[in-house]
Design a protein around this motif. Structure first.
Motif, PDB file in Angstrom:
ATOM      1  N   LEU A 105      35.691  47.397  35.191  1.00  0.00           N
ATOM      2  CA  LEU A 105      36.824  47.252  36.107  1.00  0.00           C
ATOM      3  C   LEU A 105      37.726  48.476  36.047  1.00  0.00           C
ATOM      4  CD1 LEU A 105      38.499  45.749  38.154  1.00  0.00           C
ATOM      5  CD2 LEU A 105      39.548  44.466  36.272  1.00  0.00           C
ATOM      6  N   ALA A 106      38.015  48.963  34.849  1.00  0.00           N
ATOM      7  CA  ALA A 106      38.845  50.168  34.724  1.00  0.00           C
ATOM      8  C   ALA A 106      38.182  51.348  35.433  1.00  0.00           C
ATOM      9  CB  ALA A 106      39.097  50.490  33.251  1.00  0.00           C
ATOM     10  N   GLY A 136      48.550  35.524  40.669  1.00  0.00           N
ATOM     11  CA  GLY A 136      49.377  35.592  39.475  1.00  0.00           C
ATOM     12  C   GLY A 136      48.782  34.905  38.265  1.00  0.00           C
ATOM     13  N   ALA A 137      47.481  34.794  38.208  1.00  0.00           N
ATOM     14  CA  ALA A 137      46.845  34.132  37.066  1.00  0.00           C
ATOM     15  C   ALA A 137      47.124  34.872  35.768  1.00  0.00           C
ATOM     16  CB  ALA A 137      45.340  34.016  37.290  1.00  0.00           C
ATOM     17  N   ASN A 138      47.198  36.193  35.838  1.00  0.00           N
ATOM     18  CA  ASN A 138      47.506  37.007  34.658  1.00  0.00           C
ATOM     19  C   ASN A 138      48.040  38.351  35.153  1.00  0.00           C
ATOM     20  OD1 ASN A 138      45.225  38.846  35.098  1.00  0.00           O
ATOM     21  ND2 ASN A 138      43.929  37.160  34.381  1.00  0.00           N
ATOM     22  N   PRO A 139      48.608  39.162  34.284  1.00  0.00           N
ATOM     23  CA  PRO A 139      49.204  40.424  34.729  1.00  0.00           C
ATOM     24  C   PRO A 139      48.215  41.358  35.438  1.00  0.00           C
ATOM     25  CG  PRO A 139      50.044  39.874  32.564  1.00  0.00           C
ATOM     26  CD  PRO A 139      48.940  38.891  32.862  1.00  0.00           C
ATOM     27  N   LEU A 140      46.968  41.396  34.986  1.00  0.00           N
ATOM     28  CA  LEU A 140      46.001  42.290  35.609  1.00  0.00           C
ATOM     29  C   LEU A 140      45.671  41.852  37.033  1.00  0.00           C
ATOM     30  CD1 LEU A 140      43.993  44.609  35.676  1.00  0.00           C
ATOM     31  CD2 LEU A 140      42.375  43.147  34.413  1.00  0.00           C
ATOM     32  N   LEU A 175      39.802  44.782  46.708  1.00  0.00           N
ATOM     33  CA  LEU A 175      40.852  44.461  45.739  1.00  0.00           C
ATOM     34  C   LEU A 175      41.082  42.959  45.643  1.00  0.00           C
ATOM     35  CD1 LEU A 175      43.360  47.380  46.374  1.00  0.00           C
ATOM     36  CD2 LEU A 175      41.688  47.136  44.511  1.00  0.00           C
ATOM     37  N   PHE A 176      40.936  42.243  46.753  1.00  0.00           N
ATOM     38  CA  PHE A 176      41.023  40.789  46.695  1.00  0.00           C
ATOM     39  C   PHE A 176      39.946  40.248  45.764  1.00  0.00           C
ATOM     40  CE2 PHE A 176      39.777  36.546  48.045  1.00  0.00           C
ATOM     41  CZ  PHE A 176      40.991  35.879  47.992  1.00  0.00           C
ATOM     42  N   VAL A 177      38.726  40.719  45.948  1.00  0.00           N
ATOM     43  CA  VAL A 177      37.598  40.263  45.135  1.00  0.00           C
ATOM     44  C   VAL A 177      37.813  40.627  43.662  1.00  0.00           C
ATOM     45  CG1 VAL A 177      35.117  40.610  44.753  1.00  0.00           C
ATOM     46  CG2 VAL A 177      35.989  40.324  47.074  1.00  0.00           C
ATOM     47  N   LEU A 178      38.256  41.861  43.395  1.00  0.00           N
ATOM     48  CA  LEU A 178      38.478  42.284  42.008  1.00  0.00           C
ATOM     49  C   LEU A 178      39.598  41.484  41.351  1.00  0.00           C
ATOM     50  CD1 LEU A 178      38.092  46.169  42.283  1.00  0.00           C
ATOM     51  CD2 LEU A 178      36.419  44.510  41.402  1.00  0.00           C
ATOM     52  N   ALA A 179      40.641  41.165  42.123  1.00  0.00           N
ATOM     53  CA  ALA A 179      41.738  40.366  41.563  1.00  0.00           C
ATOM     54  C   ALA A 179      41.258  38.970  41.191  1.00  0.00           C
ATOM     55  CB  ALA A 179      42.900  40.297  42.549  1.00  0.00           C
ATOM     56  N   ARG A 180      40.398  38.398  42.012  1.00  0.00           N
ATOM     57  CA  ARG A 180      39.870  37.059  41.696  1.00  0.00           C
ATOM     58  C   ARG A 180      39.005  37.135  40.441  1.00  0.00           C
ATOM     59  NH1 ARG A 180      42.977  37.434  44.872  1.00  0.00           N
ATOM     60  NH2 ARG A 180      44.086  36.832  42.982  1.00  0.00           N
ATOM     61  N   ALA A 208      47.461  48.568  37.246  1.00  0.00           N
ATOM     62  CA  ALA A 208      46.346  47.645  37.020  1.00  0.00           C
ATOM     63  C   ALA A 208      45.339  48.259  36.047  1.00  0.00           C
ATOM     64  CB  ALA A 208      45.670  47.298  38.350  1.00  0.00           C
ATOM     65  N   ARG A 209      45.007  49.520  36.262  1.00  0.00           N
ATOM     66  CA  ARG A 209      44.004  50.177  35.405  1.00  0.00           C
ATOM     67  C   ARG A 209      44.467  50.252  33.955  1.00  0.00           C
ATOM     68  NH1 ARG A 209      43.041  55.419  34.043  1.00  0.00           N
ATOM     69  NH2 ARG A 209      44.565  56.179  35.553  1.00  0.00           N
TER      70      ARG A 209
END
Length: 183
Positions: free
Chosen positions: A53-54, A117-121, A164-169, A45-46
């Motif tokens: 975010l990174a 799965g909105a985008n690879p990140l 991680l849920f929040v960051l993924a959103r 992810a990073r």
């Protein structure tokens, strides 16, 4: 130059921090091994992230090394653990809670289940999230097997999956991710 292989694990055992060996199938090995999986997935992810975010993901990876050390320590030598180096602390959990609150303020959460799965990140962060959930289950199982488990390590893993849920959103961005049910 030292060799990476030691051959000591050829018998199906692995070493604990501060000595001692356990089977590779031991609940402790399962717990800290799953934490290690999450570290690698967060690296994926990073590698796709930028900016703040990174930086958050790198800090989490480093914190997970602390969680892994905490779980991988020989039970007889837990007194040797150092706060935030090899021992998970309340402060580490508090930092996660602060990040969660900040991110939710900036990116309100959906009110229903979403399809990742909105985008690879965002997908990579979600994969790491479910691995962290598995690490938490493995750490709980370790404690249920009679071994001492730092309650702060359990709290850390629980909060981390939320973060991680929040960051993924947030990484998913707009348009909104698909909901689990069509409207």
């Amino acid at each position: 130059m030292p060799k990476i292989y030691t051959k000591r694990g050829d018998d199906g055992t692995t070493g604990l921090l501060y000595g001692g060996r356990v089977p590779k199938s031991d609940p402790a090995t399962e717990a800290y091994g799953t934490v290690d999986e999450a570290v690698a997935e967060l690296g994926l992810a990073r590698a796709q992230a930028t900016g703040e975010l990174a930086g958050h993901l790198l800090r989490i990876q480093r914190d997970l090394f602390v969680v892994g050390a905490d779980l991988a320590t020989n039970p007889d030598d837990r007194r040797k653990l150092q706060p935030e180096v090899s021992l998970v602390t309340t402060g580490m959990v508090d930092r996660l809670e602060g990040l969660i609150d900040d991110e939710v303020d900036r990116h309100p959460l959906p009110q229903e289940f979403i399809v990742p799965g909105a985008n690879p990140l965002s997908a990579a962060i979600d994969v790491a999230r479910v691995t962290v959930r598995r690490a938490e289950r493995r750490a709980v199982a370790l404690g249920q097997s009679g071994r001492e488990v730092n309650p702060e390590a359990l709290r850390y893993l629980n909060r981390l999956s939320d973060l991680l849920f929040v960051l993924a959103r947030a990484a998913a961005g707009e348009p909104a991710e698909p909901r689990s049910r069509e409207a």
